[in-house]
Design an enzyme around this catalytic site. Structure first.
Site, PDB file in Angstrom:
ATOM      1  CE  LYS A  46      -3.298  -2.142   3.180  1.00 11.19           C
ATOM      2  NZ  LYS A  46      -3.899  -1.960   4.523  1.00 11.19           N
ATOM      3  N   GLY A  47       2.083   1.128   0.461  1.00 12.10           N
ATOM      4  CA  GLY A  47       2.900   2.300   0.780  1.00 12.10           C
ATOM      5  C   GLY A  47       3.095   3.328  -0.317  1.00 12.10           C
ATOM      6  CG  ASP A 106      14.127  -2.289   4.737  1.00 13.21           C
ATOM      7  OD1 ASP A 106      15.300  -1.984   5.027  1.00 13.21           O
ATOM      8  OD2 ASP A 106      13.352  -2.797   5.559  1.00 13.21           O
ATOM      9  CG  LEU A 156      12.450   6.290   7.648  1.00 14.95           C
ATOM     10  CD1 LEU A 156      12.892   6.647   6.232  1.00 14.95           C
ATOM     11  CD2 LEU A 156      13.022   7.285   8.649  1.00 14.95           C
ATOM     12  CG  ASP A 162       2.470   0.515   7.541  1.00 18.27           C
ATOM     13  OD1 ASP A 162       3.401   0.322   6.738  1.00 18.27           O
ATOM     14  OD2 ASP A 162       1.965  -0.388   8.221  1.00 18.27           O
ATOM     15  NE  ARG A 168      -0.610   1.767   4.970  1.00 18.58           N
ATOM     16  CZ  ARG A 168       0.406   0.983   4.635  1.00 18.58           C
ATOM     17  NH1 ARG A 168       1.441   1.480   4.009  1.00 18.58           N
ATOM     18  NH2 ARG A 168       0.397  -0.296   4.965  1.00 18.58           N
TER      19      ARG A 168
HETATM   20  P1  IMP Z   1      11.848  -4.740   1.309  1.00 18.88           P
HETATM   21  O1  IMP Z   1      11.285  -5.885   0.545  1.00 18.88           O
HETATM   22  O2  IMP Z   1      12.574  -5.177   2.539  1.00 18.88           O
HETATM   23  O3  IMP Z   1      12.696  -3.830   0.448  1.00 18.88           O
HETATM   24  O4  IMP Z   1      10.620  -3.962   1.874  1.00 18.88           O
HETATM   25  C1  IMP Z   1      10.137  -2.852   1.298  1.00 18.88           C
HETATM   26  C2  IMP Z   1       8.847  -2.441   1.958  1.00 18.88           C
HETATM   27  O5  IMP Z   1       8.925  -2.505   3.386  1.00 18.88           O
HETATM   28  C3  IMP Z   1       8.562  -1.006   1.635  1.00 18.88           C
HETATM   29  O6  IMP Z   1       7.866  -0.884   0.448  1.00 18.88           O
HETATM   30  C4  IMP Z   1       7.758  -0.566   2.822  1.00 18.88           C
HETATM   31  O7  IMP Z   1       6.387  -0.863   2.607  1.00 18.88           O
HETATM   32  C5  IMP Z   1       8.284  -1.388   3.969  1.00 18.88           C
HETATM   33  N1  IMP Z   1       9.274  -0.598   4.740  1.00 18.88           N
HETATM   34  C6  IMP Z   1      10.617  -0.589   4.621  1.00 18.88           C
HETATM   35  N2  IMP Z   1      11.197   0.276   5.476  1.00 18.88           N
HETATM   36  C7  IMP Z   1      10.179   0.845   6.160  1.00 18.88           C
HETATM   37  C8  IMP Z   1      10.121   1.850   7.197  1.00 18.88           C
HETATM   38  O8  IMP Z   1      11.131   2.409   7.666  1.00 18.88           O
HETATM   39  N3  IMP Z   1       8.873   2.171   7.652  1.00 18.88           N
HETATM   40  C9  IMP Z   1       7.735   1.594   7.165  1.00 18.88           C
HETATM   41  N4  IMP Z   1       7.747   0.667   6.197  1.00 18.88           N
HETATM   42  C10 IMP Z   1       8.950   0.285   5.711  1.00 18.88           C
HETATM   43 MG    MG Z   2       6.052  -0.288  -0.211  1.00 17.13          MG
END
Ligand code: IMP
Ligand code: MG
Length: 182
Positions: A46-47, A106, A156, A162, A168
């Site tokens: 959703k982000g 991330d 964050l 979120d 959000r």
């Molecule tokens: P990844 O697969 O670990 O790269 O995750 C990415 C997703 O994790 C992002 O699209 C966000 O939805 C969530 N995410 C990563 N870091 C944060 C944060 O600091 N706060 C909130 N959501 C996060």
């Molecule tokens: Mg996201």
């Protein structure tokens, strides 16, 4: 709204700073693709919803919008190793330029997985636009083609991000300072 924010939220990017980052990214995107070539912008739910809404308003070319949703975080703040598609795209991307739109990368697992999947689906190209990049947390290869800012390893919230589904709707990005839960 601001008066109700927890005291351990420290502002990282103001609305004005975010607006500048988004405009800068949109300009670069417009410069990179051939003039008038259509783009399929795929927001990662959703982000990415708020960033996608702002970004597409700054891009000056024909485009279509779709969404994909993959599982990564649950209600906590730790990523899980596996990625599942919870909602797939609905448009035909064969022979199209696809721009994946994320608010933050991330570990890189979500986007890495989605990118491979869309590239395998016959897209002409698949690029990534992520407003923020938590680069030091990367676990798999994933390099955004367009990025607003590289951020430190803090949790964050705001501007789509979120914490247990809340915050959000904040127009700014905040760092959660007391990170015992992170
Ligand atoms: P990844 O697969 O670990 O790269 O995750 C990415 C997703 O994790 C992002 O699209 C966000 O939805 C969530 N995410 C990563 N870091 C944060 C944060 O600091 N706060 C909130 N959501 C996060
Ligand atoms: Mg996201």
């Amino acid at each position: 709204m601001k008066s109700q924010l927890p005291q351990n939220f420290k502002i990282l990017y103001t609305r004005e700073q975010i607006r500048d980052m988004v405009a800068f990214m949109a300009k670069k995107i417009d410069r990179d693709y051939p003039a008038n070539e259509e783009l399929v912008c795929v927001g990662v739910l959703k982000g990415a919803w708020m960033f996608l809404a702002d970004l597409v308003r700054e891009i000056e070319r024909p485009l279509t919008i779709d969404f994909i949703r993959a599982s990564s975080y649950g209600h906590g703040t730790k990523t899980s190793g596996t990625v599942r598609i919870l909602k797939d795209i609905e448009v035909d991307i064969r022979g199209k330029h696809v721009l994946l739109v994320e608010e933050i990368v991330d570990s890189g697992r979500t986007l890495n997985f989605i990118k491979e999947r869309l590239a395998g689906g016959g897209a002409l190209s698949v690029k990534i636009a992520s407003l923020l990049d938590k680069r030091e947390r990367r676990e798999v290869e994933c390099m955004p083609d367009y990025c607003g800012a590289i951020v430190p390893n803090h949790f964050l919230v705001g501007y789509g991000l979120d914490w247990g589904e809340r915050y959000r709707n904040l127009g700014e990005v905040y760092q959660v300072v007391d990170e015992k839960l992170y």
